[in-house]
Enzyme design. Structure first.
Site: not given
Ligand code: A3P
Length: 333
Positions: A85, A144
């Site tokens: 995340k 991770h």
């Molecule tokens: P939020 O839940 O705060 O919206 P991971 O990819 O490590 O699982 O992290 C997910 C987080 O990255 C989520 O945050 C998601 O919305 C955000 N995210 C996914 N794609 C993204 C992008 N292209 N640009 C910016 N943030 C992104």
């Protein structure tokens, strides 16, 4: 007989055989896992286990042990490492788009048809399952895992690592919403924050995860590129160029003149990726225990959403934990 049907059956048989094979390979680790300290807060198969200072699900640990025993890194492998995340989906998309920019034109990139987690293998999920194959032209691998759990060969071969982390307050909000998508029991948001501060989160303690990579990035900047989600959001183009350099694929002057970095930025933007059909309706790891809609990887994509979730008391608690954990490290979020 319909040949496509027979092919489907073969694939299904192969998958079953792979799964059985993976199951047998991993069974030998169950005794070790059963003897590890366990977080008994929820009575569930999804309890966390403590291994060398970090918390894991037992199924993840089986894969970690197998990976540590069997994975041979290639010196050209590049690892995309991140706590869950923290912006993994975005960083993987950007890295993939940078590395494949001469292989695909603007409309045929696989990122339009698959979430980035399917374009780049995830070590602790894919390696033991039999579905792992290295793309000889694209040596990107995701994980991770905390630094202390990476297979030794990663260090022996001096593999490059790109790491991303994020303000712990936004990360825990993202984690809370993500956990709701799975069928396992979840805690209230308040308890999630408390547990997070105690270090009891998947691949936690979060701060320890960050600090290990931070320290290595200070010691070996040529090997570890350390990124923060907030910096990437604020100055995306700058970091895309830095990332391309680190990945060994810097943009040429001609590409800069043609606006290639900008095109990659737009292609991998939250707005663009989250609106793709595959990311609205596609399913990641379909049929597995961790099956989830691709849309779960795209929630808000903003900095500071924690303000909509935290009470003053929760904020003070997590800020104090951050301060205590980072004290003397030279690192701040
Ligand atoms: P939020 O839940 O705060 O919206 P991971 O990819 O490590 O699982 O992290 C997910 C987080 O990255 C989520 O945050 C998601 O919305 C955000 N995210 C996914 N794609 C993204 C992008 N292209 N640009 C910016 N943030 C992104």
């Amino acid at each position: 007989m319909d040949p496509s049907h027979s092919n489907e059956k073969n694939v299904a048989n192969l998958e079953t055989r792979n799964e059985e094979h993976a199951f047998q390979k991993l069974q030998k680790y169950q005794e070790i896992i059963a003897n590890l300290p366990k977080d008994e807060s929820i009575d569930s198969e999804w309890n966390l286990h403590l291994y060398q200072g970090f918390w894991y699900f037992s199924t993840t640990l089986e894969n970690v042990f197998y990976l540590q025993e069997n994975f041979n890194a290639d010196p050209t492998d590049i690892l995309i490492c991140s706590p869950p995340k923290s912006g993994t989906t975005w960083l993987k998309s950007l890295s993939f788009a940078i590395m494949t920019r001469n292989r695909f034109d603007e409309s045929s990139n696989p990122l339009f048809k698959a979430v980035s987690h399917e374009c780049i293998p995830h070590l602790e999920s894919d390696f033991a399952s039999g579905s792992f194959s290295r793309d000889q032209e694209l040596k990107l691998l995701g994980t991770h895992l905390p630094l202390n759990a990476l297979p030794k060969s990663v260090f022996i071969e001096n593999c490059k690592i790109v790491y991303i982390c994020r303000d712990p307050k936004d990360l825990v909000v993202s984690m809370f919403h993500f956990a709701k998508k799975f069928p396992w029991p979840i805690f209230s948001f308040e308890r999630t924050v408390e547990r997070f501060c105690e270090g009891r989160s998947y691949y936690g303690p979060y701060w320890d995860h960050v600090l290990e990579y931070w320290k290595m990035s200070q010691e070996k900047p040529e090997n570890v590129m350390f990124l923060k989600y907030e910096d990437m959001k604020e100055n995306t183009l700058f970091y895309i160029k830095k990332l391309a350099e680190f990945l060994g694929e810097p943009f040429s002057q001609e590409e800069e003149m043609e606006g290639v970095p900008e095109k990659i930025m737009n292609m991998c933007s939250f707005e663009n990726l989250s609106n793709l059909e595959v990311n609205k309706t596609g399913i990641h790891r379909e049929g597995s225990a961790v099956e989830i809609g691709n849309n779960a990887f795209f929630r808000k994509g903003e900095v500071g959403d924690w303000k909509n979730h935290f009470t003053q008391k929760m904020k003070e608690k997590i800020d104090q934990t951050t301060q205590d954990k980072l004290h003397g490290s030279g690192f701040t979020f």
